[in-house]
Design a protein around this motif. Structure first.
Motif, PDB file in Angstrom:
ATOM      1  N   ASP A  12       0.894  -1.149   0.000  1.00  0.00           N
ATOM      2  CA  ASP A  12       0.000   0.000   0.000  1.00  0.00           C
ATOM      3  C   ASP A  12       0.937   1.204   0.000  1.00  0.00           C
ATOM      4  O   ASP A  12       1.442   1.632   1.047  1.00  0.00           O
ATOM      5  CB  ASP A  12      -0.900  -0.020   1.231  1.00  0.00           C
ATOM      6  N   ALA A  13       1.180   1.772  -1.191  1.00  0.00           N
ATOM      7  CA  ALA A  13       2.236   2.769  -1.357  1.00  0.00           C
ATOM      8  C   ALA A  13       1.779   4.184  -1.036  1.00  0.00           C
ATOM      9  O   ALA A  13       2.621   5.085  -0.888  1.00  0.00           O
ATOM     10  CB  ALA A  13       2.777   2.725  -2.789  1.00  0.00           C
ATOM     11  N   ASN A  14       0.456   4.420  -0.960  1.00  0.00           N
ATOM     12  CA  ASN A  14      -0.062   5.775  -0.740  1.00  0.00           C
ATOM     13  C   ASN A  14       0.571   6.772  -1.705  1.00  0.00           C
ATOM     14  O   ASN A  14       0.810   7.943  -1.361  1.00  0.00           O
ATOM     15  CB  ASN A  14       0.170   6.215   0.718  1.00  0.00           C
ATOM     16  N   SER A  15       0.883   6.300  -2.885  1.00  0.00           N
ATOM     17  CA  SER A  15       1.394   7.116  -3.987  1.00  0.00           C
ATOM     18  C   SER A  15       1.206   6.300  -5.257  1.00  0.00           C
ATOM     19  O   SER A  15       0.972   5.085  -5.202  1.00  0.00           O
ATOM     20  CB  SER A  15       2.872   7.478  -3.788  1.00  0.00           C
ATOM     21  N   ASN A  16       1.295   6.966  -6.375  1.00  0.00           N
ATOM     22  CA  ASN A  16       1.064   6.277  -7.650  1.00  0.00           C
ATOM     23  C   ASN A  16       2.054   5.121  -7.812  1.00  0.00           C
ATOM     24  O   ASN A  16       3.272   5.303  -7.685  1.00  0.00           O
ATOM     25  CB  ASN A  16       1.222   7.265  -8.804  1.00  0.00           C
ATOM     26  N   VAL A  17       1.519   3.913  -8.076  1.00  0.00           N
ATOM     27  CA  VAL A  17       2.377   2.731  -8.157  1.00  0.00           C
ATOM     28  C   VAL A  17       3.161   2.693  -9.463  1.00  0.00           C
ATOM     29  O   VAL A  17       3.977   1.774  -9.654  1.00  0.00           O
ATOM     30  CB  VAL A  17       1.536   1.439  -8.020  1.00  0.00           C
ATOM     31  N   TYR A  18       2.973   3.677 -10.329  1.00  0.00           N
ATOM     32  CA  TYR A  18       3.698   3.686 -11.599  1.00  0.00           C
ATOM     33  C   TYR A  18       4.749   4.791 -11.665  1.00  0.00           C
ATOM     34  O   TYR A  18       5.776   4.625 -12.331  1.00  0.00           O
ATOM     35  CB  TYR A  18       2.712   3.835 -12.773  1.00  0.00           C
ATOM     36  N   ASP A  19       4.521   5.922 -10.999  1.00  0.00           N
ATOM     37  CA  ASP A  19       5.531   6.970 -11.028  1.00  0.00           C
ATOM     38  C   ASP A  19       5.691   7.655  -9.668  1.00  0.00           C
ATOM     39  O   ASP A  19       6.245   8.758  -9.585  1.00  0.00           O
ATOM     40  CB  ASP A  19       5.183   8.017 -12.086  1.00  0.00           C
ATOM     41  N   GLY A  20       5.219   7.022  -8.594  1.00  0.00           N
ATOM     42  CA  GLY A  20       5.343   7.586  -7.258  1.00  0.00           C
ATOM     43  C   GLY A  20       6.710   7.340  -6.664  1.00  0.00           C
ATOM     44  O   GLY A  20       7.630   6.785  -7.286  1.00  0.00           O
ATOM     45  N   ILE A  21       6.850   7.727  -5.385  1.00  0.00           N
ATOM     46  CA  ILE A  21       8.148   7.653  -4.701  1.00  0.00           C
ATOM     47  C   ILE A  21       8.639   6.210  -4.556  1.00  0.00           C
ATOM     48  O   ILE A  21       9.830   5.929  -4.727  1.00  0.00           O
ATOM     49  CB  ILE A  21       8.063   8.359  -3.330  1.00  0.00           C
ATOM     50  N   LEU A  22       7.733   5.283  -4.268  1.00  0.00           N
ATOM     51  CA  LEU A  22       8.137   3.881  -4.141  1.00  0.00           C
ATOM     52  C   LEU A  22       8.393   3.257  -5.511  1.00  0.00           C
ATOM     53  O   LEU A  22       9.339   2.476  -5.676  1.00  0.00           O
ATOM     54  CB  LEU A  22       7.062   3.096  -3.390  1.00  0.00           C
ATOM     55  N   ALA A  23       7.573   3.605  -6.494  1.00  0.00           N
ATOM     56  CA  ALA A  23       7.751   3.028  -7.828  1.00  0.00           C
ATOM     57  C   ALA A  23       9.108   3.391  -8.412  1.00  0.00           C
ATOM     58  O   ALA A  23       9.764   2.569  -9.070  1.00  0.00           O
ATOM     59  CB  ALA A  23       6.623   3.505  -8.749  1.00  0.00           C
ATOM     60  N   LYS A  24       9.553   4.629  -8.189  1.00  0.00           N
ATOM     61  CA  LYS A  24      10.857   5.043  -8.707  1.00  0.00           C
ATOM     62  C   LYS A  24      11.984   4.255  -8.045  1.00  0.00           C
ATOM     63  O   LYS A  24      12.975   3.920  -8.693  1.00  0.00           O
ATOM     64  CB  LYS A  24      11.051   6.540  -8.468  1.00  0.00           C
ATOM     65  N   GLU A  25      11.838   3.976  -6.754  1.00  0.00           N
ATOM     66  CA  GLU A  25      12.859   3.185  -6.058  1.00  0.00           C
ATOM     67  C   GLU A  25      12.916   1.758  -6.604  1.00  0.00           C
ATOM     68  O   GLU A  25      14.000   1.175  -6.768  1.00  0.00           O
ATOM     69  CB  GLU A  25      12.573   3.173  -4.555  1.00  0.00           C
ATOM     70  N   LEU A  26      11.757   1.179  -6.896  1.00  0.00           N
ATOM     71  CA  LEU A  26      11.715  -0.202  -7.380  1.00  0.00           C
ATOM     72  C   LEU A  26      12.222  -0.333  -8.808  1.00  0.00           C
ATOM     73  O   LEU A  26      12.573  -1.437  -9.246  1.00  0.00           O
ATOM     74  CB  LEU A  26      10.278  -0.741  -7.296  1.00  0.00           C
ATOM     75  N   LYS A  27      12.280   0.780  -9.555  1.00  0.00           N
ATOM     76  CA  LYS A  27      12.764   0.722 -10.939  1.00  0.00           C
ATOM     77  C   LYS A  27      14.277   0.804 -11.038  1.00  0.00           C
ATOM     78  O   LYS A  27      14.828   0.692 -12.126  1.00  0.00           O
ATOM     79  CB  LYS A  27      12.132   1.862 -11.746  1.00  0.00           C
ATOM     80  N   ARG A  28      14.962   1.019  -9.919  1.00  0.00           N
ATOM     81  CA  ARG A  28      16.419   1.096  -9.955  1.00  0.00           C
ATOM     82  C   ARG A  28      17.009  -0.191 -10.533  1.00  0.00           C
ATOM     83  O   ARG A  28      16.456  -1.274 -10.371  1.00  0.00           O
ATOM     84  CB  ARG A  28      16.976   1.319  -8.548  1.00  0.00           C
ATOM     85  N   ASP A  29      18.163  -0.082 -11.181  1.00  0.00           N
ATOM     86  CA  ASP A  29      18.793  -1.229 -11.828  1.00  0.00           C
ATOM     87  C   ASP A  29      19.140  -2.326 -10.827  1.00  0.00           C
ATOM     88  O   ASP A  29      19.149  -3.510 -11.170  1.00  0.00           O
ATOM     89  CB  ASP A  29      20.067  -0.781 -12.558  1.00  0.00           C
ATOM     90  N   GLU A  30      19.421  -1.938  -9.575  1.00  0.00           N
ATOM     91  CA  GLU A  30      19.789  -2.936  -8.565  1.00  0.00           C
ATOM     92  C   GLU A  30      18.581  -3.743  -8.091  1.00  0.00           C
ATOM     93  O   GLU A  30      18.743  -4.809  -7.478  1.00  0.00           O
ATOM     94  CB  GLU A  30      20.443  -2.250  -7.359  1.00  0.00           C
ATOM     95  N   ILE A  31      17.361  -3.245  -8.343  1.00  0.00           N
ATOM     96  CA  ILE A  31      16.152  -3.935  -7.869  1.00  0.00           C
ATOM     97  C   ILE A  31      15.326  -4.453  -9.041  1.00  0.00           C
ATOM     98  O   ILE A  31      14.994  -5.630  -9.109  1.00  0.00           O
ATOM     99  CB  ILE A  31      15.318  -2.991  -6.976  1.00  0.00           C
ATOM    100  N   ARG A  32      14.916  -3.577  -9.924  1.00  0.00           N
ATOM    101  CA  ARG A  32      14.170  -3.931 -11.136  1.00  0.00           C
ATOM    102  C   ARG A  32      12.924  -4.771 -10.819  1.00  0.00           C
ATOM    103  O   ARG A  32      12.825  -5.939 -11.177  1.00  0.00           O
ATOM    104  CB  ARG A  32      15.070  -4.688 -12.130  1.00  0.00           C
ATOM    105  N   MET A  33      11.975  -4.139 -10.159  1.00  0.00           N
ATOM    106  CA  MET A  33      10.688  -4.775  -9.890  1.00  0.00           C
ATOM    107  C   MET A  33       9.598  -3.980 -10.588  1.00  0.00           C
ATOM    108  O   MET A  33       9.614  -2.736 -10.577  1.00  0.00           O
ATOM    109  CB  MET A  33      10.415  -4.849  -8.382  1.00  0.00           C
ATOM    110  N   ALA A  34       8.644  -4.686 -11.201  1.00  0.00           N
ATOM    111  CA  ALA A  34       7.586  -4.042 -11.982  1.00  0.00           C
ATOM    112  C   ALA A  34       6.221  -4.472 -11.470  1.00  0.00           C
ATOM    113  O   ALA A  34       6.068  -5.503 -10.808  1.00  0.00           O
ATOM    114  CB  ALA A  34       7.740  -4.390 -13.457  1.00  0.00           C
TER     115      ALA A  34
END
Length: 825
Positions: free
Chosen positions: A144-166
Motif C-alpha cells: 500500500d504505497a499511498n502514492s502512484n504505483v507507476y511513477d510515485g516515490i516507491l515506484a521510482k525506487e523499485l525501478k532502480r537497476d539494482e532492484i528492477r521490480m515491476a
C-alpha cells in the motif's frame, strides 16, 4: 503483545494449517488499539514451505516478509505499508499524534534521523530488497504505497537497476490499474515482482467487495515458479478403488478374489505347506512362502482393480450428472480425433453407437459427420447444461440413492437397503460437519516437505530436497533403533549368547525356572530383572497364551476396523482385509496363511518392509529430532501382533491379576477423572500430615529403546510362546524402513536391520501393535524389581480398609512415582 488467544494466528481461519507474520509499532502504546501494522499469512500446503519469517528491523511494523522454498530456489514475499501525511484540516491534534506517519517520525527523530518518514521508508526497504536480490532470491512485494504505483516515490525506487521490480497487474492485463481507494483517483495499491516471477492471472475487484475501502487483489502464480523445480516432485497418493463399507464394491471384490482362490486352491496350498514343512529346509520353506504370498498379493490387487471404476467426479454422482459427463468426455475424444486422427478409431465409433443407444432422444452421430466447429459448439452446450444442474446435484444424488434403497426393499434385499441407508447418513453427516470440523478441530500433523537439523553452535540448517531429507531422517531414526545396544546385557557375551538375540536362547527356560547361574560380572540390575521374570513365570504356572489364529478372531476385528487407517508398502491396505472378513473362503485363506507363518517361524519378504511416516508433532516445528516417526507395518503382520501381544496378552494378565482393571481407560470417562484422583490423594496426605511427593519421569523414546533380549525374556515370562516372540522380534530386527514424506515414499530403504545395513535393529517400533504390550511386559518386571528393592509406599483405603503397595503409576507417555517420607513404611 496481544493476549495469546487474541493473536492473529488464533483468530484467522481457526483449524486451518497456516503461518502468520505480523508487524506493528512496538515502541508506543497510547491506547488498546493502534494505527498501522501489517500482516502476511500463508495457508494449507504453501505454509509447509515457509522457511523463515520476519518484520521491519526497527520494530515499527512497516513491512513483514516470509521466505518460501522447496529446494534450490528461494522467494521472498513481502507485505509493506508506506504511510501518508494526514492533512491538518481534517484531523485533530490528538488524531494526528496517533497516525502512522507521526509514530515513525517520533521514533526516527529520537535516534537522530530528521528526514521525512516516507523517504526513510523508501530508503530502508530499497536497501533490504537490494540485499535480497544480491543473494539471488526472487521477490514478490504487496504494497500500500499511498502514492502512484507507476511513477510515485516507491515506484521510482523499485525501478532502480539494482532492484528492477515491476507492477504485476500491468504486465498481465496490458493496461494500468484503476484507482485503488474508493474515494481516490490514483492506483496506490500494487503488487510488484522481479522479472523471473510471471503471474498467470490477475483479478481486481470492485469497491465494496472486501472488508476495507480498497480493491481486493487476487494474483495467480505457479507454485513451481515460487517454490522452485523441486515442488513438481511432490506426489499425492492415488485413491483406493476398494471401499469395504460399500456393499456393491465389496461384493465385486470378494467375488473376484474368491474365484481366484478356488481356481488355484491357494488355501489348500498353505495347509499343505504347514503339514510338510518338517521335511523341508529353511530355504525351501522361505521360497515356498514367498511364492504363495506373492500369488495372494497379486490376487488381492487384481480384485481391487476390478471392483470399481475410479472416477474423481467434481459433482455428486447421479444418473443425470453421469449422463452429461459421459457425453462431455465422448465429445472431447471426438475433438482430439478431429485435431489428431487416431490410427484405429473403431473404439471411438463403438462408444458413439453405445451412447446413442442408451439415449435415443439425443442421438450422437459418428465422428466423421461432425465438423470441428460443431464439436466445439456441442462441448460448450454440454458445459452449460452441467452448470444449470450444478446447484441441484446434491438433491439428485439423494433422490437416486433413495430410489435404489426402495427398490432393494421391494426386492427383499434388506442387506443392500441397509447399506444404502448408511451411505445416505454418512454423506449427510459429512456435508454437515465438514466445515465445523475444519474450523473447530485441532490441526493435524502434516506431511513433511522440509526438515531442520541442529548444528553444534545451536544454529539450524534447513533441508528441502527429497534425497537429503531421506538421508538425514534415515540416519537420525536409525540411531534411535540402535540405542538399546547400550544395555548392559549387550556387552555380556556369555549372557547374551545364552539368552539369545530374540530371547529364544537355550538358557531362557532355565532362567524362567530359576535354575540359571549367571556369569561372573553380570550387571546386578539385569540379573534382578531376570530373577523377577522367574518369579512372574512361576506365579502364572505352565499355562501360556493361546496364539492360534481362529476365523472368528479375524472377523471380529476386521469387520469393525477403521478403513482409513494407512498401512503397508505393498498397498494391501485395511480395506482388503475388511472386505475379506465378510467372506468365509477369504477369511479362511488369511487365517491359514497366518497360522502357517507363525507355526513355521519364517515370514514372507513383504513383512520385512515398513514405511516410516514423518509427521510434525507441533505445527511448524520441523527439527528432525522433534518429528514423530510412525512405522506402518504390513496390515496382516500388525494385526497378528495385536491379537497376541495386545488382546490375548491383556486377557491373560487380567486373568492372573497382573493387570488391574483400568479405572479410567473405559467408555464415557475422561482424563480429568484421573487428575481428580491424584489431587484427592495429595489432599488426603496434607490432611493427615503425611510427607509425600509425586515425581514425573518420562520414558523418552521408550519404544525405540526396547532391548530385544530383555523383551523376549519378558514376553516369555508373561506366557507368550517362543514361536510368536521370535517371529515378532526377528521381523523388527531385520526390518527395512522406507521414509515417507511429502515427496512420496523413498525408492530405497533409508535404514534397516537387513544384511545391507550391518547390525540388526533394536526397539519395538512406534506404530507396531506389539509395542505397547512388549513395553508393558518390560515395565512389569521393572516395577516388581522397584518394589523388591524397597521403593514405593503403603496406602490404606479409607473405605475398605485394605492396604496395598504402590510403586508407580505407569502409562505410555511416562510414569508417576510417589515418594513418601521414609517413616511411612
Amino acid at each position: 503483545m496481544a493476549d495469546t488467544n487474541l493473536r492473529l494466528e488464533k483468530l484467522l481461519m481457526p483449524g486451518q494449517q497456516k503461518q502468520v507474520a505480523v508487524g506493528y509499532n512496538k515502541h508506543e502504546a497510547f491506547n488498546r488499539s493502534q494505527h498501522g501494522g501489517v500482516s502476511l499469512a500463508t495457508f494449507d500446503r504453501l505454509s509447509q514451505f515457509v522457511l523463515e519469517s520476519g518484520s521491519d528491523p526497527h520494530g515499527l511494523g512497516r513491512w513483514v516478509w516470509m521466505k518460501v522454498s522447496s529446494g534450490s530456489l528461494i522467494t521472498i514475499i513481502v507485505m509493506a505499508y508506506l504511510p501518508c501525511k494526514s492533512k491538518a484540516s481534517t484531523t485533530s491534534p490528538n488524531q494526528r499524534r496517533e497516525t502512522v506517519y507521526n509514530q515513525q517520525g517520533r521514533y526516527f527523530r529520537g535516534i537522530g534521523d530528521v528526514r521525512c518518514p516516507r523517504a526513510i521508508f523508501v530508503d530502508h526497504i530499497g536497501q533490504q530488497l537490494e540485499l535480497w536480490k544480491q543473494q539471488g532470491h526472487q521477490i514478490l512485494l504487496f504494497a500500500d504505497a499511498n502514492s502512484n504505483v507507476y511513477d510515485g516515490i516507491l515506484a521510482k525506487e523499485l525501478k532502480r537497476d539494482e532492484i528492477r521490480m515491476a507492477d504485476v497487474c500491468e504486465a498481465v492485463l496490458g493496461h494500468k490499474s484503476p484507482n485503488s481507494h474508493a474515494s481516490g483517483s490514483l492506483p496506490i495499491t500494487g503488487v510488484f515482482a522481479t522479472s523471473d516471477l510471471l503471474a498467470q492471472n490477475v483479478f481486481q475487484s470492485a469497491h465494496g467487495y472486501g472488508l476495507g475501502d480498497h480493491r481486493v487483489f487476487v494474483i495467480d502464480f505457479d507454485l513451481v515458479q515460487l517454490l522452485g523445480p523441486e515442488y513438481s516432485q511432490l506426489v499425492r497418493l492415488p485413491g483406493r478403488k476398494l471401499q469395504a463399507k460399500r456393499y456393491r464394491i465389496r461384493k465385486a471384490y470378494n467375488k473376484s478374489l474368491r474365484d481366484n482362490i478356488r481356481r488355484h486352491k491357494l488355501t489348500e496350498k498353505y495347509q499343505s505347506l504347514y503339514q510338510r514343512h518338517h521335511t523341508m529346509t529353511d530355504s525351501e520353506i522361505s521360497l515356498e512362502i514367498n511364492k504363495l504370498d506373492k500369488l495372494k498379493m497379486e490376487f488381492m490387487r487384481c480384485a481391487e482393480s476390478k471392483c470399481k471404476k475410479k472416477c474423481a467426479g467434481k459433482l455428486p454422482c447421479s444418473p443425470k450428472v453421469s449422463f452429461w459427463f459421459k457425453r462431455l468426455r465422448l465429445f472431447d475424444r471426438i475433438r482430439k480425433h478431429k485435431v489428431n486422427p487416431l490410427p484405429d478409431p473403431r473404439n471411438l465409433f463403438r462408444a458413439c453407437t453405445r451412447l446413442s443407444r442408451d439415449c435415443t432422444q439425443m442421438q450422437i452421430l459418428q465422428p466423421q459427420d461432425y465438423t470441428l466447429a460443431e464439436v466445439d459448439a456441442r462441448i460448450l452446450s454440454i458445459k452449460d447444461q452441467i452448470e444449470l444442474i450444478k446447484p441441484i446435484t446434491p438433491e439428485l444424488r439423494t433422490s437416486h440413492i433413495s430410489s435404489k434403497r426402495d427398490e432393494a426393499l421391494e426386492a427383499g434385499n434388506k442387506k443392500k437397503a441397509q447399506e444404502l441407508t448408511n451411505m445416505l447418513e454418512r454423506e449427510e453427516l459429512r456435508g454437515c460437519y465438514r466445515e465445523i470440523k475444519m474450523t473447530t478441530s485441532k490441526g493435524r500433523g502434516r506431511k513433511v516437505y522440509s526438515v531442520e537439523t541442529e548444528n553444534a553452535d545451536g544454529t539450524r540448517t534447513s533441508i528441502t530436497s527429497k534425497e537429503e531429507i531421506e538421508r538425514v531422517a534415515g540416519q537420525t531414526i536409525g540411531e534411535r533403533y540402535r540405542l538399546a545396544y547400550s544395555a548392559p546385557i549387550m556387552s555380556n557375551n556369555k549372557l547374551l549368547q545364552d539368552v539369545g538375540f530374540s530371547g529364544d536362547g537355550p538358557a531362557v527356560e532355565a532362567i524362567l525356572r530359576g535354575e540359571y547361574t549367571f556369569p561372573t560380572g553380570t550387571d546386578p540390575y539385569t540379573e534382578l530383572l531376570m530373577l523377577e521374570a522367574a518369579v512372574l513365570f512361576s506365579s502364572l504356572g505352565e499355562e501360556g497364551i493361546d496364539d492360534w489364529v481362529h476365523s472368528h478372531d479375524f472377523q471380529h476385528y476386521w469387520l469393525h476396523a477403521c478403513e482409513r487407517t494407512e498401512s503397508s508398502k505393498s498397498q494391501l491396505h485395511f480395506g482388503h482385509y475388511m472386505a475379506g472378513s465378510h467372506d468365509k473362503d477369504i477369511t479362511e485363506l488369511h487365517v491359514s496363511s497366518l497360522n502357517t507363518i507363525r507355526e513355521i517361524g519364517i515370514a514372507p519378504e513383504r513383512w520385512q518392509c515398513s514405511v516410516t511416516v514423518l509427521l510434525e508433532k507441533v505445527f511448524g516445528v520441523r527439527l528432525i529430532t522433534k518429528l514423530r516417526a510412525i512405522c506402518l507395518l504390513e496390515a496382516d503382520f500388525n494385526w497378528l501382533n495385536k491379537l497376541i501381544f495386545a488382546r490375548r496378552l491383556e486377557a491373560h494378565c487380567r486373568l492372573h491379576g497382573l493387570t488391574p482393571r483400568e479405572q479410567f481407560a473405559k467408555s464415557k470417562s475422561c482424563c480429568e477423572e484421573a487428575s481428580l484422583i491424584k489431587n484427592l490423594t495429595n489432599d488426603g496426605g496434607r490432611i493427615l500430615h503425611n510427607n509425600s511427593a509425586i515425581t514425573s519421569n518420562d520414558f523418552d523414546q521408550c519404544y525405540d529403546r526396547g532391548c530385544a533380549p530383555i523383551s523376549g525374556v519378558a514376553a516369555r515370562a508373561h506366557g507368550v510362546s517362543v514361536k510368536s516372540t521370535r517371529l515378532m522380534l526377528q521381523m523388527m530386527q531385520c526390518m527395512d524402513y522406507f521414509i515417507k514424506t511429502g515427496f512420496g515414499i523413498s525408492e530405497q530403504p533409508a535404514f534397516g536391520g537387513s544384511a545391507g545395513f550391518g547390525s540388526k535393529l533394536m526397539g519395538l517400533g512406534q506404530g507396531s501393535a506389539a509395542a505397547t504390550g512388549g513395553m508393558r511386559n518390560i515395565i512389569t518386571l521393572v516395577d516388581n524389581a522397584y518394589k523388591r528393592l524397597g521403593h514405593g509406599m503403603e496406602a490404606k483405603s479409607s473405605l475398605a480398609g485394605r492396604i496395598f503397595l504402590l510403586a508407580a503409576i505407569i502409562y505410555v507417555l511416562g510414569n508417576k512415582l510417589p515418594l513418601p517420607d521414609s517413616h511411612d513404611f
